[in-house]
Write a protein that holds these residues in place. Structure first.
Motif: not given
Ligand code: CMP
Length: 142
Positions: A10-13, A102-105, A115-121
């Motif tokens: 994402k833009p912040d990262a 990643i998000r904790a850090d 970050v974004h990641g898919s949650d299902s197939p």
């Protein structure tokens, strides 16, 4: 099983210059980057991508954030890629993300959460197709 999942840095990262660190975490976890592109999403692209959230109160802020700067869109492939990516990312809300994720850090807020990641197939298939043609996906040959 070998799966594919869709990932966004994402833009912040991107702004924090941690693209390399995030990709390194994926690679060390055995996820292969099989497609990747940088783009600055238009409002229409962001609204379409997040259409399932269009009635949620956070939708306008989400779209504003995702169009605030460039992102990396990518496809990760590997054993249990969907779940593995979600483990590496940690919880959506950085306050709930496990240490070492990643998000904790790196995540600052629930929107600027790196970050974004898919949650299902099903969402992986839809999200990959939203940004990539089949011809742009490059599985390993060596
Ligand atoms: P993401 O995985 O990209 O999917 C939708 C995004 O909406 C999510 O990450 C968060 O960044 C953002 N968001 C903002 N508020 C919320 C909320 N209350 N619940 C879920 N997601 C939210």
């Amino acid at each position: 099983a070998i799966e594919r999942t869709f990932s966004i840095i994402k833009p912040d990262a991107v702004s924090k210059n941690i693209i390399g660190d995030i990709e390194s975490r994926f690679e060390k976890a055995g996820l292969n980057i099989v497609a990747a592109r940088m783009l600055h999403m238009s409002q229409q692209q962001a609204e379409g991508f997040y259409a399932e959230h269009s009635e949620r109160p956070f939708f306008p802020d989400l779209v504003a954030f995702m169009t605030s700067g460039p992102v990396i869109v990518q496809v990760l492939e590997g054993e249990n890629a969907i779940a593995r990516n979600r483990e590496l990312m940690g919880a959506t809300n950085p306050k709930e993300a496990e240490a070492g994720t990643i998000r904790a850090d790196y995540a600052e807020t629930i929107d600027a959460n790196a970050v974004h990641g898919s949650d299902s197939p099903e969402s992986a298939e839809r999200e990959i197709a939203y940004f990539f043609d089949d011809s742009e996906i490059c599985p390993r040959t060596i």
